[in-house]
Design a protein around this motif. Structure first.
Motif, PDB file in Angstrom:
ATOM      1  N   ILE A   1     -49.882  46.068 -18.655  1.00 44.55           N
ATOM      2  CA  ILE A   1     -49.144  44.552 -19.207  1.00 44.55           C
ATOM      3  C   ILE A   1     -47.944  44.628 -19.044  1.00 44.55           C
ATOM      4  O   ILE A   1     -47.234  45.849 -19.441  1.00 44.55           O
ATOM      5  CB  ILE A   1     -49.784  44.521 -20.439  1.00 44.55           C
ATOM      6  N   THR A   2     -47.451  43.663 -18.704  1.00 51.65           N
ATOM      7  CA  THR A   2     -45.669  43.638 -18.843  1.00 51.65           C
ATOM      8  C   THR A   2     -45.090  43.179 -20.255  1.00 51.65           C
ATOM      9  O   THR A   2     -45.802  42.800 -21.179  1.00 51.65           O
ATOM     10  CB  THR A   2     -45.088  42.306 -18.148  1.00 51.65           C
ATOM     11  N   LEU A   3     -43.923  43.554 -20.552  1.00 51.99           N
ATOM     12  CA  LEU A   3     -43.131  43.216 -21.893  1.00 51.99           C
ATOM     13  C   LEU A   3     -43.178  41.722 -21.797  1.00 51.99           C
ATOM     14  O   LEU A   3     -43.563  41.133 -23.023  1.00 51.99           O
ATOM     15  CB  LEU A   3     -41.774  43.626 -21.609  1.00 51.99           C
ATOM     16  N   GLU A   4     -42.970  40.824 -20.971  1.00 52.20           N
ATOM     17  CA  GLU A   4     -43.224  39.641 -21.075  1.00 52.20           C
ATOM     18  C   GLU A   4     -44.442  38.882 -21.522  1.00 52.20           C
ATOM     19  O   GLU A   4     -44.681  38.031 -22.483  1.00 52.20           O
ATOM     20  CB  GLU A   4     -42.721  38.845 -19.774  1.00 52.20           C
ATOM     21  N   GLN A   5     -45.401  39.567 -20.960  1.00 55.36           N
ATOM     22  CA  GLN A   5     -46.862  39.227 -21.507  1.00 55.36           C
ATOM     23  C   GLN A   5     -47.092  39.668 -22.683  1.00 55.36           C
ATOM     24  O   GLN A   5     -47.681  39.133 -23.451  1.00 55.36           O
ATOM     25  CB  GLN A   5     -48.062  39.830 -20.529  1.00 55.36           C
ATOM     26  N   ALA A   6     -46.741  40.873 -23.099  1.00 54.95           N
ATOM     27  CA  ALA A   6     -47.032  41.385 -24.291  1.00 54.95           C
ATOM     28  C   ALA A   6     -46.220  40.593 -25.404  1.00 54.95           C
ATOM     29  O   ALA A   6     -46.914  40.096 -26.530  1.00 54.95           O
ATOM     30  CB  ALA A   6     -46.546  42.927 -24.563  1.00 54.95           C
ATOM     31  N   GLN A   7     -45.038  40.226 -25.189  1.00 50.86           N
ATOM     32  CA  GLN A   7     -44.259  39.336 -26.200  1.00 50.86           C
ATOM     33  C   GLN A   7     -44.993  37.996 -26.273  1.00 50.86           C
ATOM     34  O   GLN A   7     -45.230  37.351 -27.481  1.00 50.86           O
ATOM     35  CB  GLN A   7     -42.673  39.068 -25.647  1.00 50.86           C
TER      36      GLN A   7
ATOM     37  N   GLU B   1     -55.479  34.642 -24.474  1.00 48.05           N
ATOM     38  CA  GLU B   1     -55.472  33.462 -23.835  1.00 48.05           C
ATOM     39  C   GLU B   1     -54.255  32.569 -23.399  1.00 48.05           C
ATOM     40  O   GLU B   1     -54.041  31.999 -22.299  1.00 48.05           O
ATOM     41  CB  GLU B   1     -56.700  32.556 -24.578  1.00 48.05           C
ATOM     42  N   SER B   2     -53.142  32.673 -24.460  1.00 51.45           N
ATOM     43  CA  SER B   2     -52.183  31.961 -24.234  1.00 51.45           C
ATOM     44  C   SER B   2     -51.393  32.367 -23.155  1.00 51.45           C
ATOM     45  O   SER B   2     -50.376  31.657 -22.522  1.00 51.45           O
ATOM     46  CB  SER B   2     -51.404  31.827 -25.494  1.00 51.45           C
ATOM     47  N   VAL B   3     -51.440  33.754 -22.778  1.00 56.92           N
ATOM     48  CA  VAL B   3     -50.775  34.246 -21.519  1.00 56.92           C
ATOM     49  C   VAL B   3     -51.679  34.357 -20.377  1.00 56.92           C
ATOM     50  O   VAL B   3     -51.040  34.985 -19.422  1.00 56.92           O
ATOM     51  CB  VAL B   3     -50.066  35.546 -21.922  1.00 56.92           C
ATOM     52  N   GLY B   4     -52.822  33.876 -20.437  1.00 53.80           N
ATOM     53  CA  GLY B   4     -53.675  33.740 -19.178  1.00 53.80           C
ATOM     54  C   GLY B   4     -54.373  35.006 -18.799  1.00 53.80           C
ATOM     55  O   GLY B   4     -54.771  35.339 -17.888  1.00 53.80           O
ATOM     56  N   LEU B   5     -54.468  35.805 -19.748  1.00 51.73           N
ATOM     57  CA  LEU B   5     -55.054  37.252 -19.613  1.00 51.73           C
ATOM     58  C   LEU B   5     -56.720  37.054 -20.376  1.00 51.73           C
ATOM     59  O   LEU B   5     -57.042  36.024 -20.950  1.00 51.73           O
ATOM     60  CB  LEU B   5     -54.448  38.357 -20.133  1.00 51.73           C
ATOM     61  N   ARG B   6     -57.441  38.171 -20.034  1.00 50.78           N
ATOM     62  CA  ARG B   6     -58.775  38.124 -20.482  1.00 50.78           C
ATOM     63  C   ARG B   6     -58.936  39.219 -21.782  1.00 50.78           C
ATOM     64  O   ARG B   6     -58.599  40.301 -21.573  1.00 50.78           O
ATOM     65  CB  ARG B   6     -59.629  38.337 -19.377  1.00 50.78           C
ATOM     66  N   ALA B   7     -59.804  38.944 -22.756  1.00 48.48           N
ATOM     67  CA  ALA B   7     -59.929  39.886 -23.710  1.00 48.48           C
ATOM     68  C   ALA B   7     -61.403  40.352 -23.437  1.00 48.48           C
ATOM     69  O   ALA B   7     -62.259  39.765 -22.873  1.00 48.48           O
ATOM     70  CB  ALA B   7     -59.874  39.024 -25.054  1.00 48.48           C
ATOM     71  N   GLU B   8     -61.449  41.464 -24.134  1.00 45.51           N
ATOM     72  CA  GLU B   8     -62.763  42.306 -24.056  1.00 45.51           C
ATOM     73  C   GLU B   8     -62.939  42.922 -25.624  1.00 45.51           C
ATOM     74  O   GLU B   8     -62.320  43.839 -25.819  1.00 45.51           O
ATOM     75  CB  GLU B   8     -62.722  43.341 -23.086  1.00 45.51           C
ATOM     76  N   THR B   9     -63.846  42.292 -26.461  1.00 46.68           N
ATOM     77  CA  THR B   9     -63.915  42.973 -27.914  1.00 46.68           C
ATOM     78  C   THR B   9     -65.236  43.445 -27.816  1.00 46.68           C
ATOM     79  O   THR B   9     -65.548  44.214 -28.834  1.00 46.68           O
ATOM     80  CB  THR B   9     -64.111  41.501 -28.843  1.00 46.68           C
TER      81      THR B   9
ATOM     82  N   PRO C   1     -52.122  50.913 -20.882  1.00 43.39           N
ATOM     83  CA  PRO C   1     -53.479  51.646 -20.741  1.00 43.39           C
ATOM     84  C   PRO C   1     -53.201  53.114 -21.074  1.00 43.39           C
ATOM     85  O   PRO C   1     -54.203  53.580 -21.292  1.00 43.39           O
ATOM     86  CB  PRO C   1     -53.752  51.371 -19.251  1.00 43.39           C
ATOM     87  N   GLY C   2     -51.862  53.619 -21.070  1.00 44.33           N
ATOM     88  CA  GLY C   2     -51.972  55.193 -21.511  1.00 44.33           C
ATOM     89  C   GLY C   2     -51.659  55.155 -23.013  1.00 44.33           C
ATOM     90  O   GLY C   2     -51.271  56.385 -23.256  1.00 44.33           O
ATOM     91  N   GLY C   3     -51.561  54.222 -23.796  1.00 50.50           N
ATOM     92  CA  GLY C   3     -51.670  54.198 -25.291  1.00 50.50           C
ATOM     93  C   GLY C   3     -50.064  54.004 -25.592  1.00 50.50           C
ATOM     94  O   GLY C   3     -50.008  54.320 -26.830  1.00 50.50           O
ATOM     95  N   VAL C   4     -49.235  53.589 -24.691  1.00 49.15           N
ATOM     96  CA  VAL C   4     -47.827  53.780 -25.064  1.00 49.15           C
ATOM     97  C   VAL C   4     -47.449  52.250 -25.577  1.00 49.15           C
ATOM     98  O   VAL C   4     -48.002  51.217 -24.978  1.00 49.15           O
ATOM     99  CB  VAL C   4     -47.000  54.037 -23.718  1.00 49.15           C
ATOM    100  N   LEU C   5     -46.822  51.946 -26.652  1.00 46.71           N
ATOM    101  CA  LEU C   5     -46.266  50.928 -27.204  1.00 46.71           C
ATOM    102  C   LEU C   5     -45.246  50.153 -26.342  1.00 46.71           C
ATOM    103  O   LEU C   5     -44.433  50.496 -26.000  1.00 46.71           O
ATOM    104  CB  LEU C   5     -45.786  51.112 -28.450  1.00 46.71           C
ATOM    105  N   VAL C   6     -45.723  48.771 -26.082  1.00 42.13           N
ATOM    106  CA  VAL C   6     -44.928  47.973 -25.130  1.00 42.13           C
ATOM    107  C   VAL C   6     -44.407  47.061 -26.161  1.00 42.13           C
ATOM    108  O   VAL C   6     -43.016  46.738 -25.943  1.00 42.13           O
ATOM    109  CB  VAL C   6     -45.750  47.257 -24.126  1.00 42.13           C
TER     110      VAL C   6
END
Length: 150
Positions: A6-12, A136-144, A37-42
């Motif tokens: 995930i990019t910083l822009e997507q994360a924000q 959803e607001s950034v056009g990505l998919r969630a998995e819960t 994916p490596g567990g590092v805070l973005v």
């Protein structure tokens, strides 16, 4: 091989979308964390009034799903069926794992894992709903895990 994350822009943007959802639905102040994916805070944001431990809780919700490679519902089922396993894993993870909703895998349109996010501050179910709106607001998919009735 380049790691897709995930990019910083997507994360924000995800965080902004989750906070907008929280405001629109009169939720308690949230803290939202996004990890690669490596567990590092973005990215991490704590709304005014969100408690002191909330950043640690938000990270733990996201880190746990990444660390175990399973959604929070599967973690909860495992904790219920094998409490000694969950206690041991929680100790090994130094407390960075929770068995309640509010930790969500983030994937792109093709299903590639980009990271995970965690939210805390309201009920666990509402925390998760805010994350779903943010993703959803950034056009990505969630998995819960709710998608498959786990």
């Amino acid at each position: 091989m380049r790691l897709v994350a995930i990019t910083l822009e997507q994360a924000q943007g995800l965080i902004d979308g989750a906070v907008r959802y929280a405001a629109a639905n009169d939720l308690q102040p949230l803290t939202v964390a996004v990890l690669d994916p490596g567990g590092v805070l973005v990215a991490l944001a704590r709304q005014d009034g969100s408690g002191l431990l909330r950043p640690d809780l938000a990270v733990a919700k996201a880190w746990g799903v990444l660390g175990l490679g399973m959604n929070n519902r599967a973690i909860a089922a495992r904790a219920e069926s094998s409490p000694e396993f969950f206690t041991s894993v929680a100790a090994l993870a130094q407390g960075r794992i929770l068995s309640v909703p509010g930790g969500v895998f983030v994937r792109d349109a093709q299903g590639t894992l980009l990271g995970a996010c965690g939210a805390t501050g309201d009920t666990s179910a509402n925390d998760e709903l805010a994350l779903l709106a943010g993703i959803e607001s950034v056009g990505l998919r969630a998995e819960t895990g709710a998608e498959v009735g786990v």
